[in-house]
Design an enzyme around this catalytic site. Structure first.
Site, PDB file in Angstrom:
ATOM      1  CG  HIS A  18      -1.799 -11.178  -0.120  1.00  0.00           C
ATOM      2  ND1 HIS A  18      -0.885 -10.846  -1.590  1.00  0.00           N
ATOM      3  CD2 HIS A  18      -2.518 -10.737  -0.396  1.00  0.00           C
ATOM      4  CE1 HIS A  18      -1.648  -9.691  -1.369  1.00  0.00           C
ATOM      5  NE2 HIS A  18      -2.735  -9.677  -1.110  1.00  0.00           N
TER       6      HIS A  18
ATOM      7  CG  ASP B 109      -2.123  -6.509  -4.076  1.00  0.00           C
ATOM      8  OD1 ASP B 109      -3.572  -5.759  -4.508  1.00  0.00           O
ATOM      9  OD2 ASP B 109      -2.695  -6.894  -3.057  1.00  0.00           O
TER      10      ASP B 109
ATOM     11  CE1 TYR C 126      -2.771  -9.347   3.416  1.00  0.00           C
ATOM     12  CE2 TYR C 126      -5.119  -9.509   4.352  1.00  0.00           C
ATOM     13  CZ  TYR C 126      -3.844  -9.223   3.342  1.00  0.00           C
ATOM     14  OH  TYR C 126      -4.957  -9.025   2.059  1.00  0.00           O
TER      15      TYR C 126
ATOM     16  CD  GLU D  23      -6.345  -3.291  -1.864  1.00  0.00           C
ATOM     17  OE1 GLU D  23      -6.295  -3.909  -1.599  1.00  0.00           O
ATOM     18  OE2 GLU D  23      -4.899  -2.490  -2.019  1.00  0.00           O
TER      19      GLU D  23
ATOM     20  CG  HIS E 289      -1.671  -0.666   1.327  1.00  0.00           C
ATOM     21  ND1 HIS E 289      -2.703  -1.420   2.112  1.00  0.00           N
ATOM     22  CD2 HIS E 289      -2.496  -1.709   0.082  1.00  0.00           C
ATOM     23  CE1 HIS E 289      -3.635  -2.324   2.217  1.00  0.00           C
ATOM     24  NE2 HIS E 289      -2.962  -2.345   0.333  1.00  0.00           N
TER      25      HIS E 289
ATOM     26  CG  HIS F  26     -10.273  -7.227  -4.384  1.00  0.00           C
ATOM     27  ND1 HIS F  26     -10.558  -5.866  -3.800  1.00  0.00           N
ATOM     28  CD2 HIS F  26      -8.687  -7.647  -3.292  1.00  0.00           C
ATOM     29  CE1 HIS F  26      -9.623  -5.540  -3.693  1.00  0.00           C
ATOM     30  NE2 HIS F  26      -8.479  -6.172  -3.056  1.00  0.00           N
TER      31      HIS F  26
ATOM     32  CG  HIS G 160      -9.666  -5.363   2.155  1.00  0.00           C
ATOM     33  ND1 HIS G 160      -8.480  -3.672   1.656  1.00  0.00           N
ATOM     34  CD2 HIS G 160      -8.758  -5.743   0.543  1.00  0.00           C
ATOM     35  CE1 HIS G 160      -7.914  -4.208   0.891  1.00  0.00           C
ATOM     36  NE2 HIS G 160      -8.108  -5.295   0.197  1.00  0.00           N
TER      37      HIS G 160
ATOM     38  CG  ASP H  89      -7.038  -9.120  -0.277  1.00  0.00           C
ATOM     39  OD1 ASP H  89      -5.529  -9.207  -0.865  1.00  0.00           O
ATOM     40  OD2 ASP H  89      -7.576  -8.197  -1.356  1.00  0.00           O
TER      41      ASP H  89
END
Ligand code: FEO
Length: 396
Positions: free
Chosen positions: A224, A82, A191, A80, A22, A78, A144, A163
């Site tokens: 992850h 990454d 996390y 995001e 992030h 998701h 999230h 995530d």
């Protein structure tokens, strides 16, 4: 490439060197992985991609198991970056493939990439048959992000949870039974504490829903870190426990000090905590990692903040941590503040106000010491720590 089951592969990328996530907000001392999975059935399905800088490694892994141009579906659990960073490159190979997203995923995929890709929108419980197997989609809003979802592969009974249930943990092995689980749990808790805490109510609700679905789960494959193959539901149970905000009978003292007076206060307050029978840890915000401190706050019942007063305010190294305390919204915590001063002495009041804003119950008035605390003031610090510790234990 690694095999989860026959015709189900991990094709992600391991990032051994990443130490911040992030931007520079979240420390990742053990590196990370961006997990992507490939399922070969009558249809070929890719689940998530990787962060853009690792695209080449991802393409190599993917090419070991499939001709990329043969992929029919890309499930984006998701968006995001990454997990979606390599998507534009993948879509150059398969411009006519269908990307499966949640309802909120439509907004996030368009918002990030501004492309006219073929999207199929799925909702809670929707199924797609891919040959011998079905994919079932489970909405996971705010675990999230609003677009987050899980994908369940029937037959193999694998839950691809994105995530949720993951950790920043680079490893040569991909399964939990082949790595040091103590390390994995440290990273899983960090996390959760640093990313998922504000969404704990959603975590509880989602786990209740998952249990009601009564799906057999033989593996949980997050986006992850390691895949939970041995007793996969252990991490679900742990998330449920974490989401309830239960704390240990312990306290964390977090401070910074200009010339050692506030440091001395911290050590003598700690003595008082010890006399009350409360385990403690002490962190200086100038030297300790902020995200590690937050993981300790997450575990502990008590949080004591200390700062010298400077320019009628606080030492600046405390401010990022305070910002996180307010944003992460830890629940069921008690707190108090302390600090030394030369002439104005605002810091304990300012810190107490921040604790209250962070919804930490302030159970003692702040403690001040002028210049270097003398023996009498150090005795007050011990009393302060002891009464805080006793009040903390009374909350159990
Ligand atoms: Fe790992 Fe929300 O991205």
């Amino acid at each position: 490439m690694k095999e989860l089951r026959e015709n189900v592969y991990w094709v992600g990328a391991t990032d051994w060197k990443v130490r911040y996530f992030h931007g520079y907000e979240l420390s990742t001392h053990r590196g990370s992985t961006y997990n992507s999975y490939l399922i070969k059935d009558e249809k070929t399905v890719l689940i998530d991609t990787v962060w853009e800088p690792l695209t080449d490694r991802f393409l190599e892994n993917l090419s070991e198991v499939v001709d990329i141009s043969k992929i029919d579906y890309v499930v984006m659990n998701h968006m995001e970056p990454d997990h979606s960073g390599a998507l534009p490159t993948i879509m150059e190979y398969i411009p006519n493939a269908t990307i499966i997203v949640s309802k909120k995923g439509v907004e996030t995929i368009k918002g990030h990439y501004h492309k006219d890709w073929n999207l199929k929108v799925v909702s809670q419980g929707d199924k797609i048959n891919i040959g011998k197997h079905d994919l079932t989609f489970i909405e996971a809003q705010m675990l999230h992000w609003p677009d987050s979802m899980f994908t369940y592969l029937s037959g193999e009974n694998i839950l691809f949870s994105n995530d949720a249930f993951g950790q920043h943990f680079a490893s040569s092995e991909i399964f939990n039974d082949l790595v040091d689980e103590t390390e994995v749990y440290q990273e899983s808790l960090k996390y959760y504490a640093n990313i998922l805490t504000p969404f704990s109510k959603f975590v509880t609700k989602k786990i209740d829903q998952l249990k009601e679905l009564n799906l057999p789960v033989e593996m949980i494959a997050p986006s992850h870190g390691i895949i939970w193959r041995k007793e996969p539901m252990q991490i679900v149970e742990k998330y449920y426990e974490w989401a309830q905000g239960k704390s240990e009978k312990s306290a964390v003292i977090i401070y910074n000090s200009m010339w050692g007076a506030t440091h001395k206060m911290a050590e003598f307050i700690a003595k008082g905590l010890g006399e009350a029978g409360v385990e403690y840890k002490i962190f200086n915000t100038g030297t300790a990692d902020r995200n590690d401190i937050l993981a300790e706050v997450f575990k502990a019942k008590g949080v004591l903040l200390g700062s010298s007063t400077v320019n009628n305010g606080l030492l600046t190294s405390l401010m990022p941590l305070i910002e996180d305390l307010m944003g992460l919204k830890f629940i069921n915590k008690v707190g108090a503040a302390f600090g030394s001063y030369g002439w104005s002495g605002e810091s304990p009041k300012l810190l107490s106000d921040y604790l209250a804003k962070a919804k930490v119950e302030v159970i003692q008035e702040g403690l001040k010491a002028k210049y270097m605390p003398d023996d009498e003031e150090l005795e007050q610090c011990i009393k302060f720590g002891k009464s805080f510790g006793e009040a903390l234990l009374a909350k159990f």
